[in-house]
Design a protein around this motif. Structure first.
Motif, PDB file in Angstrom:
ATOM      1  N   GLY A   1      49.203  35.790  19.516  1.00  0.00           N
ATOM      2  CA  GLY A   1      48.870  36.384  20.810  1.00  0.00           C
ATOM      3  C   GLY A   1      47.381  36.590  20.989  1.00  0.00           C
ATOM      4  O   GLY A   1      46.833  36.321  22.064  1.00  0.00           O
ATOM      5  N   ILE A   2      46.705  37.059  19.953  1.00  0.00           N
ATOM      6  CA  ILE A   2      45.251  37.249  20.033  1.00  0.00           C
ATOM      7  C   ILE A   2      44.553  35.907  20.242  1.00  0.00           C
ATOM      8  O   ILE A   2      43.600  35.794  21.028  1.00  0.00           O
ATOM      9  N   ALA A   3      45.037  34.848  19.548  1.00  0.00           N
ATOM     10  CA  ALA A   3      44.438  33.518  19.713  1.00  0.00           C
ATOM     11  C   ALA A   3      44.668  32.983  21.126  1.00  0.00           C
ATOM     12  O   ALA A   3      43.750  32.437  21.757  1.00  0.00           O
ATOM     13  N   VAL A   4      45.888  33.131  21.631  1.00  0.00           N
ATOM     14  CA  VAL A   4      46.194  32.684  22.998  1.00  0.00           C
ATOM     15  C   VAL A   4      45.383  33.481  24.012  1.00  0.00           C
ATOM     16  O   VAL A   4      44.891  32.934  25.008  1.00  0.00           O
ATOM     17  N   ASN A   5      45.224  34.759  23.765  1.00  0.00           N
ATOM     18  CA  ASN A   5      44.405  35.600  24.637  1.00  0.00           C
ATOM     19  C   ASN A   5      42.986  35.063  24.724  1.00  0.00           C
ATOM     20  O   ASN A   5      42.397  34.980  25.812  1.00  0.00           O
ATOM     21  N   ALA A   6      42.421  34.667  23.576  1.00  0.00           N
ATOM     22  CA  ALA A   6      41.061  34.115  23.565  1.00  0.00           C
ATOM     23  C   ALA A   6      41.003  32.785  24.315  1.00  0.00           C
ATOM     24  O   ALA A   6      40.058  32.529  25.077  1.00  0.00           O
ATOM     25  N   GLY A   7      42.011  31.922  24.109  1.00  0.00           N
ATOM     26  CA  GLY A   7      42.021  30.627  24.784  1.00  0.00           C
ATOM     27  C   GLY A   7      42.162  30.762  26.291  1.00  0.00           C
ATOM     28  O   GLY A   7      41.428  30.113  27.059  1.00  0.00           O
ATOM     29  N   PHE A   8      43.091  31.612  26.738  1.00  0.00           N
ATOM     30  CA  PHE A   8      43.256  31.831  28.171  1.00  0.00           C
ATOM     31  C   PHE A   8      42.009  32.493  28.761  1.00  0.00           C
ATOM     32  O   PHE A   8      41.639  32.214  29.899  1.00  0.00           O
ATOM     33  N   GLY A   9      41.397  33.377  27.982  1.00  0.00           N
ATOM     34  CA  GLY A   9      40.169  34.015  28.458  1.00  0.00           C
ATOM     35  C   GLY A   9      39.060  33.002  28.686  1.00  0.00           C
ATOM     36  O   GLY A   9      38.290  33.112  29.645  1.00  0.00           O
ATOM     37  N   ALA A  10      38.978  31.996  27.805  1.00  0.00           N
ATOM     38  CA  ALA A  10      37.965  30.953  27.958  1.00  0.00           C
ATOM     39  C   ALA A  10      38.235  30.123  29.222  1.00  0.00           C
ATOM     40  O   ALA A  10      37.308  29.820  29.992  1.00  0.00           O
ATOM     41  N   LEU A  11      39.511  29.750  29.447  1.00  0.00           N
ATOM     42  CA  LEU A  11      39.860  29.014  30.662  1.00  0.00           C
ATOM     43  C   LEU A  11      39.540  29.828  31.912  1.00  0.00           C
ATOM     44  O   LEU A  11      39.026  29.304  32.911  1.00  0.00           O
ATOM     45  N   LEU A  12      39.839  31.102  31.829  1.00  0.00           N
ATOM     46  CA  LEU A  12      39.587  31.983  32.961  1.00  0.00           C
ATOM     47  C   LEU A  12      38.089  32.046  33.274  1.00  0.00           C
ATOM     48  O   LEU A  12      37.673  32.010  34.438  1.00  0.00           O
ATOM     49  N   LEU A  13      37.271  32.118  32.226  1.00  0.00           N
ATOM     50  CA  LEU A  13      35.820  32.166  32.408  1.00  0.00           C
ATOM     51  C   LEU A  13      35.289  30.861  32.997  1.00  0.00           C
ATOM     52  O   LEU A  13      34.424  30.866  33.878  1.00  0.00           O
ATOM     53  N   ILE A  14      35.832  29.725  32.527  1.00  0.00           N
ATOM     54  CA  ILE A  14      35.397  28.423  33.046  1.00  0.00           C
ATOM     55  C   ILE A  14      35.694  28.321  34.544  1.00  0.00           C
ATOM     56  O   ILE A  14      34.844  27.898  35.342  1.00  0.00           O
ATOM     57  N   LEU A  15      36.904  28.716  34.942  1.00  0.00           N
ATOM     58  CA  LEU A  15      37.256  28.683  36.365  1.00  0.00           C
ATOM     59  C   LEU A  15      36.369  29.631  37.170  1.00  0.00           C
ATOM     60  O   LEU A  15      35.960  29.308  38.287  1.00  0.00           O
ATOM     61  N   SER A  16      36.072  30.781  36.606  1.00  0.00           N
ATOM     62  CA  SER A  16      35.235  31.755  37.311  1.00  0.00           C
ATOM     63  C   SER A  16      33.841  31.194  37.566  1.00  0.00           C
ATOM     64  O   SER A  16      33.261  31.389  38.641  1.00  0.00           O
ATOM     65  N   LEU A  17      33.295  30.477  36.580  1.00  0.00           N
ATOM     66  CA  LEU A  17      31.945  29.928  36.719  1.00  0.00           C
ATOM     67  C   LEU A  17      31.869  28.805  37.754  1.00  0.00           C
ATOM     68  O   LEU A  17      30.799  28.506  38.267  1.00  0.00           O
ATOM     69  N   LYS A  18      33.007  28.190  38.061  1.00  0.00           N
ATOM     70  CA  LYS A  18      33.037  27.114  39.044  1.00  0.00           C
ATOM     71  C   LYS A  18      33.275  27.621  40.462  1.00  0.00           C
ATOM     72  O   LYS A  18      33.308  26.844  41.411  1.00  0.00           O
ATOM     73  N   MET A  19      33.431  28.931  40.616  1.00  0.00           N
ATOM     74  CA  MET A  19      33.710  29.504  41.927  1.00  0.00           C
ATOM     75  C   MET A  19      32.442  29.613  42.770  1.00  0.00           C
ATOM     76  O   MET A  19      31.319  29.571  42.260  1.00  0.00           O
ATOM     77  N   SER A  20      32.671  29.797  44.066  1.00  0.00           N
ATOM     78  CA  SER A  20      31.566  30.126  44.960  1.00  0.00           C
ATOM     79  C   SER A  20      31.087  31.539  44.642  1.00  0.00           C
ATOM     80  O   SER A  20      31.809  32.321  44.012  1.00  0.00           O
ATOM     81  N   PRO A  21      29.875  31.909  45.071  1.00  0.00           N
ATOM     82  CA  PRO A  21      29.362  33.257  44.766  1.00  0.00           C
ATOM     83  C   PRO A  21      30.286  34.382  45.209  1.00  0.00           C
ATOM     84  O   PRO A  21      30.486  35.352  44.472  1.00  0.00           O
ATOM     85  N   ASN A  22      30.892  34.258  46.401  1.00  0.00           N
ATOM     86  CA  ASN A  22      31.790  35.318  46.881  1.00  0.00           C
ATOM     87  C   ASN A  22      33.040  35.425  46.018  1.00  0.00           C
ATOM     88  O   ASN A  22      33.467  36.524  45.650  1.00  0.00           O
ATOM     89  N   ASN A  23      33.622  34.266  45.696  1.00  0.00           N
ATOM     90  CA  ASN A  23      34.815  34.283  44.853  1.00  0.00           C
ATOM     91  C   ASN A  23      34.500  34.772  43.446  1.00  0.00           C
ATOM     92  O   ASN A  23      35.298  35.474  42.820  1.00  0.00           O
ATOM     93  N   PHE A  24      33.316  34.391  42.948  1.00  0.00           N
ATOM     94  CA  PHE A  24      32.921  34.820  41.599  1.00  0.00           C
ATOM     95  C   PHE A  24      32.739  36.334  41.548  1.00  0.00           C
ATOM     96  O   PHE A  24      33.099  36.983  40.564  1.00  0.00           O
ATOM     97  N   GLN A  25      32.199  36.905  42.606  1.00  0.00           N
ATOM     98  CA  GLN A  25      32.038  38.363  42.661  1.00  0.00           C
ATOM     99  C   GLN A  25      33.398  39.048  42.614  1.00  0.00           C
ATOM    100  O   GLN A  25      33.590  40.036  41.895  1.00  0.00           O
ATOM    101  N   PHE A  26      34.364  38.499  43.380  1.00  0.00           N
ATOM    102  CA  PHE A  26      35.709  39.054  43.342  1.00  0.00           C
ATOM    103  C   PHE A  26      36.290  38.951  41.940  1.00  0.00           C
ATOM    104  O   PHE A  26      36.872  39.917  41.415  1.00  0.00           O
ATOM    105  N   ALA A  27      36.136  37.774  41.294  1.00  0.00           N
ATOM    106  CA  ALA A  27      36.703  37.563  39.959  1.00  0.00           C
ATOM    107  C   ALA A  27      36.084  38.522  38.948  1.00  0.00           C
ATOM    108  O   ALA A  27      36.787  39.070  38.086  1.00  0.00           O
ATOM    109  N   THR A  28      34.776  38.745  39.051  1.00  0.00           N
ATOM    110  CA  THR A  28      34.097  39.648  38.117  1.00  0.00           C
ATOM    111  C   THR A  28      34.622  41.071  38.250  1.00  0.00           C
ATOM    112  O   THR A  28      34.906  41.750  37.254  1.00  0.00           O
ATOM    113  N   ILE A  29      34.756  41.518  39.498  1.00  0.00           N
ATOM    114  CA  ILE A  29      35.274  42.871  39.733  1.00  0.00           C
ATOM    115  C   ILE A  29      36.720  42.973  39.253  1.00  0.00           C
ATOM    116  O   ILE A  29      37.110  43.946  38.606  1.00  0.00           O
TER     117      ILE A  29
END
Length: 336
Positions: free
Chosen positions: A159-187
């Motif tokens: 579970g900890i390993a999967v958490n890290a992997g999903f977290g990395a995917l989540l971060l990659i998608l967040s970085l590809k967002m527009s500034p407004n969407n990225f602000q929402f994702a960060t919050i």
């Protein structure tokens, strides 16, 4: 053994009183302070239009979301701890919350422009995306942890390993967002109780009205599973089927909470442990007690998040993590 002892009843009453007190205190705390007497007058329909707007349109739905999220995450964690027989299992630690978060971020990344995330339809679609993400995480964890059965330590480590992997995917998608969407994702990722109007209450409430009573109804199966698979089978319980049902309930609770409150962790870890110390291990009383404690913790953390700094609001998830991380380390040190 009678679970409704005098001590347990008093414990439940005290927790309920604390929740009501924090709820009322939260209603008069914020950027615009409202005196307690004005809060009471507004609640009975004698406040000003501005006070009614602040209390009924902004603060009260936020408080109700906090109560639902706290109860849902606490029950999700209590179920995971029972079916894995591991005291450090938590939907935030083993990747369930991150999987739900990935579902939400996928929705925001690909559908936000066509369907604003706070529109009426989106609010009711978000829990479905979160549920799919949480289920995907749960299936991956269960499959990878399976080796002639699922042992508690393998479940946590995978579970900890999967958490890290999903977290990395989540971060990659967040970085590809527009500034407004990225602000929402960060919050959202910080766990901000961002769903703070009545639409989000209506989106979460049907799920909670079904899942919370269902989880408590399944308490006797959790008691049996705690005894181990052979004894549970001897008691006439179809172990894998019941474990799958309980896992789905836990995942659905976590996914719904993540959809309306963001990445809040550690509630599913802390609340069941506190409840176990207060009322004992029987899940018929442990589950409702944990749910109330979870609601109190999220409400209190939300109050702190709006009170500690005068110029800005600290995300609720940060407050809870500050409390939960040391407790998690303490549990790891105690675990053999």
């Amino acid at each position: 053994m009678n679970i409704l002892t005098k001590r347990n009843i008093i414990t439940l009453i005290v927790i309920c009183i604390l929740i009501i007190a924090i709820f009322l205190l939260s209603l008069n705390t914020g950027t615009l302070h409202i005196a307690p007497l004005d809060v009471l007058q507004t609640l009975i329909g004698q406040g000003t239009h501005q006070q009614e707007l602040i209390l009924f349109d902004f603060r009260m739905p936020r408080m109700i979301v906090a109560i639902l999220v706290g109860a849902g995450l606490a029950l999700s964690g209590a179920i995971l701890q029972a079916i894995s027989r591991n005291g450090i299992a938590d939907p935030g630690i083993i990747g369930i919350n991150t999987g739900a978060g990935l579902g939400v971020i996928v929705f925001v990344s690909f559908l936000y422009g066509k369907m604003p995330v706070d529109s009426f339809f989106s609010v009711f679609v978000l829990p479905l995306f979160a549920l799919v993400g949480a289920l995907a995480a749960a299936v991956i964890i269960y499959v990878l942890a399976w080796k002639q059965g699922v042992t508690p330590i393998r479940l946590i480590l995978v579970g900890i390993a999967v958490n890290a992997g999903f977290g990395a995917l989540l971060l990659i998608l967040s970085l590809k967002m527009s500034p407004n969407n990225f602000q929402f994702a960060t919050i959202w990722l910080a766990g901000s109780l961002w769903g703070t109007d009545w639409k989000f209450v209506l989106a979460a409430l049907p799920w909670m009205l079904i899942l919370l009573p269902l989880a408590i109804y399944k308490a006797r199966f959790l008691n049996a599973l705690n005894l181990g698979d052979p004894i549970s089978t001897g008691l006439g319980i179809h172990v894998e089927r019941e474990r799958a049902k309980l896992l789905f309930i836990s995942v659905a609770l976590a996914g719904t909470c993540v959809a309306v409150a963001g990445g809040i962790g550690f509630i599913g870890l802390i609340a069941p442990h506190i409840a176990r110390k207060l009322v004992g291990p029987k899940h018929q009383i442990l589950l409702p007690t944990a749910a109330l404690i979870g609601s109190f913790l999220v409400l209190a953390s939300d109050l702190l998040s709006r009170s500690l700094l005068t110029t800005t609001e600290i995300p609720v998830g940060v407050i809870i993590s500050a409390l939960g991380a040391p407790y998690f380390i303490y549990l790891l040190m105690k675990t053999k």
